[in-house]
Design an enzyme around this catalytic site. Structure first.
Site, short mmCIF file in Angstrom:
data_model
loop_
_atom_site.label_atom_id
_atom_site.label_comp_id
_atom_site.label_asym_id
_atom_site.label_seq_id
_atom_site.Cartn_x
_atom_site.Cartn_y
_atom_site.Cartn_z
N GLU A 80 -3.91 30.10 28.09
CA GLU A 80 -3.29 30.33 29.39
C GLU A 80 -1.77 30.19 29.37
OE1 GLU A 80 -5.44 27.53 31.75
OE2 GLU A 80 -7.08 28.93 32.18
N GLU A 92 -18.74 20.15 13.77
CA GLU A 92 -17.90 19.00 14.10
C GLU A 92 -18.00 17.87 13.07
OE1 GLU A 92 -20.00 15.89 17.00
OE2 GLU A 92 -19.66 17.83 17.97
#
EC number: 4.2.1.126
Length: 268
Positions: free
Chosen positions: A77, A108
């Site tokens: 963004e 992960e």
């Protein structure tokens, strides 16, 4: 770990929709208070990052699952909002971009892969790295942060458990402690909201410090749709004494509010 502790509520399946919504909302109200307590930590992190970015450094986020997705969202963004290059703020998620939509098994748990991913994005000693993990113990994130420390890269973290391994590794730890989740262990809820709020504060305050906002306006935003084009026209007309047609013409030529207003002021 607090993020894994049992919910303050039980028999959720017996609650009405109204009860579920009110109780979730009640829990969510604790999140801004946790962020407020963490403001000194956020301030220290931002104050450390800004001078590096003014010298040309970049900002990297790394995380897994929900935490990784939040970092990718915040990074993605920044270019349209503040008109910065797409590689100035970079979000990296364990398992690669495919993990944004679908979980990648055991991604992960690899404590070596994050540094490989960061090197592929050309991270350097002028850059800053923020690890994001509700638990504060994700191997992927910790491994990347440890290597970054070895390479003189500034490290910070956003975690929702106190005294975590990530906070020990980070040079600047941000720890909004939001308590147990409404659904036990579902850290996409309160912990995810806290991480999103912290990321908003970090990236927005950095961009303001870098001169990407004037007054309260996003003067470098990209004009990628009609809504933003209309907003830009209003911003130009507010900033300089021109009518709509001239504002449109200036924006068409210079592609940003800053460019349009600067060009007009230079002419006059």
């Amino acid at each position: 770990m607090i993020t894994e502790s049992s919910s303050n509520y039980n028999d959720l399946e017996k609650m009405s929709v109204n009860e579920l919504l009110h109780n979730i909302n009640k829990e969510d109200q604790s999140v801004p208070l946790a962020i407020q307590k963490a403001i000194p930590q956020i301030e220290a992190l931002v104050n450390a990052i800004v001078p590096r970015m003014k010298k040309g450094g970049k900002l990297f986020y790394i995380g897994a699952g929900t935490s990784g997705r939040l970092g990718v969202v915040d990074a993605s963004e920044c270019p349209p909002t503040f008109g910065v290059a797409f590689d100035l703020v970079v979000g990296i998620i364990a398992g690669g971009d495919g993990a944004i939509r679908k979980a990648v098994e055991h991604a992960e748990d690899d404590d070596k892969q994050a540094w490989i991913d960061l090197k592929n994005e050309n991270i350097g000693e002028n850059d800053s790295l923020i690890g994001i993990a509700a638990s504060g113990r994700t191997p992927y994130v910790i491994g990347g942060m440890e290597e970054a420390n070895k390479n003189n890269i500034l490290t910070g973290c956003i975690v929702c458990n106190p005294d975590s391994k990530m906070a020990q590794v980070a040079q600047y730890a941000v720890e909004p402690i939001v308590g147990p989740e409404f659904v036990t262990g579902s850290t996409r809820m309160k912990a995810g909201t806290a991480q999103k709020l912290a990321l908003n504060m970090i990236s927005t305050s950095i961009m303001i410090q870098l001169g990407k906002v004037k007054g309260n306006k996003m003067i470098d935003m990209q004009l990628t749709n009609h809504k933003l084009e209309e907003r830009a026209i209003r911003m130009v007309m507010d900033e300089i004494p021109v009518d709509r047609s001239i504002a449109e013409s200036l924006l068409a030529e210079h592609k940003s509010v800053r460019g349009a207003t600067d060009a007009y002021k230079n002419r006059t």
